[in-house]
Write a protein that holds these residues in place. Structure first.
Motif, PDB file in Angstrom:
ATOM      1  N   VAL A  32       0.844  -1.193   0.000  1.00 30.13           N
ATOM      2  CA  VAL A  32       0.000   0.000   0.000  1.00 30.13           C
ATOM      3  C   VAL A  32       0.880   1.244   0.000  1.00 30.13           C
ATOM      4  CG1 VAL A  32      -1.912   1.200   1.128  1.00 30.13           C
ATOM      5  CG2 VAL A  32      -1.673  -1.285   1.377  1.00 30.13           C
ATOM      6  N   GLU A  33       0.540   2.203  -0.838  1.00 30.21           N
ATOM      7  CA  GLU A  33       1.280   3.454  -0.885  1.00 30.21           C
ATOM      8  C   GLU A  33       1.173   4.206   0.444  1.00 30.21           C
ATOM      9  OE1 GLU A  33       3.265   4.920  -2.977  1.00 30.21           O
ATOM     10  OE2 GLU A  33       3.080   3.594  -4.730  1.00 30.21           O
ATOM     11  N   GLN A  34       2.253   4.777   0.862  1.00 28.90           N
ATOM     12  CA  GLN A  34       2.297   5.573   2.090  1.00 28.90           C
ATOM     13  C   GLN A  34       1.209   6.653   2.080  1.00 28.90           C
ATOM     14  OE1 GLN A  34       6.176   7.252   2.937  1.00 28.90           O
ATOM     15  NE2 GLN A  34       5.294   8.975   4.074  1.00 28.90           N
ATOM     16  N   ALA A  35       1.060   7.336   0.959  1.00 23.48           N
ATOM     17  CA  ALA A  35       0.082   8.431   0.866  1.00 23.48           C
ATOM     18  C   ALA A  35      -1.339   7.932   1.068  1.00 23.48           C
ATOM     19  CB  ALA A  35       0.200   9.125  -0.487  1.00 23.48           C
ATOM     20  N   ALA A  36      -1.631   6.695   0.615  1.00 23.92           N
ATOM     21  CA  ALA A  36      -2.970   6.131   0.798  1.00 23.92           C
ATOM     22  C   ALA A  36      -3.271   5.913   2.275  1.00 23.92           C
ATOM     23  CB  ALA A  36      -3.090   4.816   0.034  1.00 23.92           C
ATOM     24  N   LEU A  37      -2.256   5.520   3.027  1.00 23.43           N
ATOM     25  CA  LEU A  37      -2.431   5.307   4.456  1.00 23.43           C
ATOM     26  C   LEU A  37      -2.509   6.625   5.227  1.00 23.43           C
ATOM     27  CD1 LEU A  37       0.127   2.389   4.808  1.00 23.43           C
ATOM     28  CD2 LEU A  37      -2.358   2.188   5.092  1.00 23.43           C
ATOM     29  N   GLU A  38      -1.841   7.642   4.727  1.00 27.52           N
ATOM     30  CA  GLU A  38      -1.796   8.932   5.432  1.00 27.52           C
ATOM     31  C   GLU A  38      -3.038   9.776   5.197  1.00 27.52           C
ATOM     32  OE1 GLU A  38       2.971   9.908   5.677  1.00 27.52           O
ATOM     33  OE2 GLU A  38       1.895  10.377   3.829  1.00 27.52           O
ATOM     34  N   ARG A  39      -3.717   9.612   4.068  1.00 33.50           N
ATOM     35  CA  ARG A  39      -4.868  10.471   3.763  1.00 33.50           C
ATOM     36  C   ARG A  39      -5.984  10.232   4.787  1.00 33.50           C
ATOM     37  NH1 ARG A  39      -6.214  13.260  -0.640  1.00 33.50           N
ATOM     38  NH2 ARG A  39      -4.634  12.207  -1.896  1.00 33.50           N
ATOM     39  N   PRO A  40      -6.441  11.282   5.502  1.00 31.88           N
ATOM     40  CA  PRO A  40      -7.435  11.109   6.575  1.00 31.88           C
ATOM     41  C   PRO A  40      -8.866  11.045   6.043  1.00 31.88           C
ATOM     42  CG  PRO A  40      -6.770  13.397   6.477  1.00 31.88           C
ATOM     43  CD  PRO A  40      -5.932  12.676   5.443  1.00 31.88           C
ATOM     44  N   ILE A  41      -9.155  10.081   5.213  1.00 33.07           N
ATOM     45  CA  ILE A  41     -10.492   9.923   4.638  1.00 33.07           C
ATOM     46  C   ILE A  41     -11.513   9.721   5.752  1.00 33.07           C
ATOM     47  CG2 ILE A  41     -11.939   8.384   3.236  1.00 33.07           C
ATOM     48  CD1 ILE A  41      -9.471   7.906   1.462  1.00 33.07           C
ATOM     49  N   GLY A  42     -12.585  10.496   5.707  1.00 27.19           N
ATOM     50  CA  GLY A  42     -13.616  10.413   6.748  1.00 27.19           C
ATOM     51  C   GLY A  42     -13.345  11.271   7.961  1.00 27.19           C
ATOM     52  N   GLY A  43     -12.179  11.922   8.004  1.00 24.69           N
ATOM     53  CA  GLY A  43     -11.833  12.750   9.159  1.00 24.69           C
ATOM     54  C   GLY A  43     -10.824  12.064  10.057  1.00 24.69           C
ATOM     55  N   ARG A  44     -10.262  12.806  10.977  1.00 22.22           N
ATOM     56  CA  ARG A  44      -9.172  12.295  11.812  1.00 22.22           C
ATOM     57  C   ARG A  44      -9.587  11.099  12.667  1.00 22.22           C
ATOM     58  NH1 ARG A  44      -4.518  13.868   9.543  1.00 22.22           N
ATOM     59  NH2 ARG A  44      -4.712  16.033   8.844  1.00 22.22           N
ATOM     60  N   LYS A  45     -10.782  11.163  13.259  1.00 23.76           N
ATOM     61  CA  LYS A  45     -11.226  10.071  14.129  1.00 23.76           C
ATOM     62  C   LYS A  45     -11.393   8.782  13.328  1.00 23.76           C
ATOM     63  CE  LYS A  45     -14.790   8.923  17.562  1.00 23.76           C
ATOM     64  NZ  LYS A  45     -15.327   7.706  16.934  1.00 23.76           N
ATOM     65  N   VAL A  46     -12.056   8.884  12.181  1.00 23.65           N
ATOM     66  CA  VAL A  46     -12.258   7.708  11.327  1.00 23.65           C
ATOM     67  C   VAL A  46     -10.908   7.171  10.857  1.00 23.65           C
ATOM     68  CG1 VAL A  46     -13.149   6.931   9.075  1.00 23.65           C
ATOM     69  CG2 VAL A  46     -14.570   8.359  10.560  1.00 23.65           C
ATOM     70  N   HIS A  47      -9.994   8.093  10.557  1.00 20.69           N
ATOM     71  CA  HIS A  47      -8.673   7.681  10.074  1.00 20.69           C
ATOM     72  C   HIS A  47      -7.904   6.922  11.156  1.00 20.69           C
ATOM     73  CE1 HIS A  47      -4.322   8.505   9.072  1.00 20.69           C
ATOM     74  NE2 HIS A  47      -4.746   7.875   7.991  1.00 20.69           N
ATOM     75  N   GLN A  48      -7.928   7.428  12.374  1.00 22.04           N
ATOM     76  CA  GLN A  48      -7.220   6.740  13.460  1.00 22.04           C
ATOM     77  C   GLN A  48      -7.820   5.360  13.732  1.00 22.04           C
ATOM     78  OE1 GLN A  48      -6.920   9.393  16.919  1.00 22.04           O
ATOM     79  NE2 GLN A  48      -4.738   9.558  16.453  1.00 22.04           N
ATOM     80  N   GLU A  49      -9.157   5.289  13.696  1.00 23.75           N
ATOM     81  CA  GLU A  49      -9.816   3.996  13.884  1.00 23.75           C
ATOM     82  C   GLU A  49      -9.447   3.035  12.751  1.00 23.75           C
ATOM     83  OE1 GLU A  49     -13.880   5.141  14.089  1.00 23.75           O
ATOM     84  OE2 GLU A  49     -13.811   5.638  16.242  1.00 23.75           O
ATOM     85  N   GLN A  50      -9.291   3.601  11.544  1.00 17.81           N
ATOM     86  CA  GLN A  50      -8.915   2.767  10.410  1.00 17.81           C
ATOM     87  C   GLN A  50      -7.503   2.222  10.565  1.00 17.81           C
ATOM     88  OE1 GLN A  50     -10.563   1.618   7.319  1.00 17.81           O
ATOM     89  NE2 GLN A  50      -8.770   0.392   7.826  1.00 17.81           N
ATOM     90  N   MET A  51      -6.585   3.041  11.036  1.00 16.45           N
ATOM     91  CA  MET A  51      -5.220   2.559  11.247  1.00 16.45           C
ATOM     92  C   MET A  51      -5.181   1.491  12.341  1.00 16.45           C
ATOM     93  SD  MET A  51      -3.376   4.014   8.988  1.00 16.45           S
ATOM     94  CE  MET A  51      -4.871   3.917   7.956  1.00 16.45           C
ATOM     95  N   ALA A  52      -6.009   1.672  13.371  1.00 17.48           N
ATOM     96  CA  ALA A  52      -6.090   0.657  14.424  1.00 17.48           C
ATOM     97  C   ALA A  52      -6.625  -0.658  13.864  1.00 17.48           C
ATOM     98  CB  ALA A  52      -6.974   1.155  15.567  1.00 17.48           C
ATOM     99  N   ARG A  53      -7.599  -0.582  12.944  1.00 17.44           N
ATOM    100  CA  ARG A  53      -8.141  -1.786  12.319  1.00 17.44           C
ATOM    101  C   ARG A  53      -7.080  -2.493  11.481  1.00 17.44           C
ATOM    102  NH1 ARG A  53     -13.024  -3.566  10.428  1.00 17.44           N
ATOM    103  NH2 ARG A  53     -13.721  -2.953  12.511  1.00 17.44           N
TER     104      ARG A  53
END
Length: 271
Positions: free
Chosen positions: A163-184
């Motif tokens: 996965v591209e670094q930029a794809a993981l960094e983009r906060p799609i859905g907002g910061r909270k959704v993004h953090q939850e996504q990284m945890a998933r």
């Protein structure tokens, strides 16, 4: 089939099935809660099936057919429900995924669908232009989440992502959704059959810059490829072309961060 016709067909298929499910449930004198309890679902899930807002798994349809004494009337809808669960360009891949013995993929733009949370998936799908209807959004989110059973299937097929670094960094859905996504993502990487490597942005070039790709190892045995971009999405079965995709994937794996480095990177994004 043009987009309007395809959407109409999907809507009709789901409404017919939902109406039949409701009819047989009422003939069996069961409430949504009671049927849901017997099938292992909440009442709102049964409601979503009956209102054509969500597509049930084939196994669920078979069990409902037996429980309600539908004598095959519900079961006969399974092929059509499987066909309309995903966008037309993705249906063949979704069917093959269920049978694959292993899967590798490269994703450039977003977190791979097999790793997405419900909120993240909804944000991705809702960003599409032209926009989907509310029912289409729910159907596509449901289909994406249902596909994730591949990761925890009994035979535990190996699944690898680049996965591209930029794809993981983009906060799609907002910061909270993004953090939850990284945890998933981190949660899924604890599964022994799942691994991921991050492609650093500072890598100047690599052989998959023209779009996403998927490789499926099938029981035949053979390997199938799937490539996707704005202008095209195609299932690849020609052996020579598949071999080229395999070589391409092998190269990007050598250019990406190691799995350990990738986990450390994602841990930082998860905060």
């Amino acid at each position: 089939m043009h987009a309007g016709g395809s959407a109409e067909r999907v809507s009709t298929a789901l409404r017919v099935f939902g109406g039949q499910l409701k009819l047989f449930r009422e003939l069996a004198s069961l409430s949504r809660e009671e049927l849901g309890r017997q099938l292992g679902y909440a009442s709102h899930t049964i409601k979503s099936y009956e209102l054509a807002q969500r597509i049930p798994e084939p196994e669920t349809v078979e069990r409902a057919d037996d429980l309600l004494g539908a004598k095959g009337v519900l079961r006969v809808a399974i092929p059509l429900l499987e066909e309309v669960q995903y966008p037309p360009f993705f249906r063949d891949l979704a069917k093959l995924e269920r049978k694959c013995l292993g899967r590798c993929s490269y994703e450039a733009l977003v977190v791979p669908g097999l790793l997405q949370t419900e909120d993240y998936a909804r944000a991705v799908i809702e960003s599409r232009i032209p926009v989907f209807t509310d029912d289409e959004v729910e159907r596509l989110v449901s289909g994406r989440l249902d596909r994730q059973s591949l990761l925890t299937r009994e035979d535990r097929p190996p699944v690898h992502f680049v996965v591209e670094q930029a794809a993981l960094e983009r906060p799609i859905g907002g910061r909270k959704v993004h953090q939850e996504q990284m945890a998933r993502v981190l949660e899924r990487l604890r599964l022994r059959n799942v691994s991921l490597q991050v492609m650093p942005t500072d890598i100047e070039e690599h052989p998959s810059l023209d779009g996403a790709l998927v490789l499926l190892d099938m029981p035949d045995p053979r390997t199938l490829g799937y490539v996707e971009g704005h202008a095209r999405s195609q299932l690849v079965s020609d052996r020579k072309k598949v071999a080229e995709l395999v070589d391409r994937y092998a190269m990007i794996r050598t250019q990406a961060l190691s799995t350990r480095e990738s986990i450390q990177f994602i841990e930082k994004l998860a905060g």
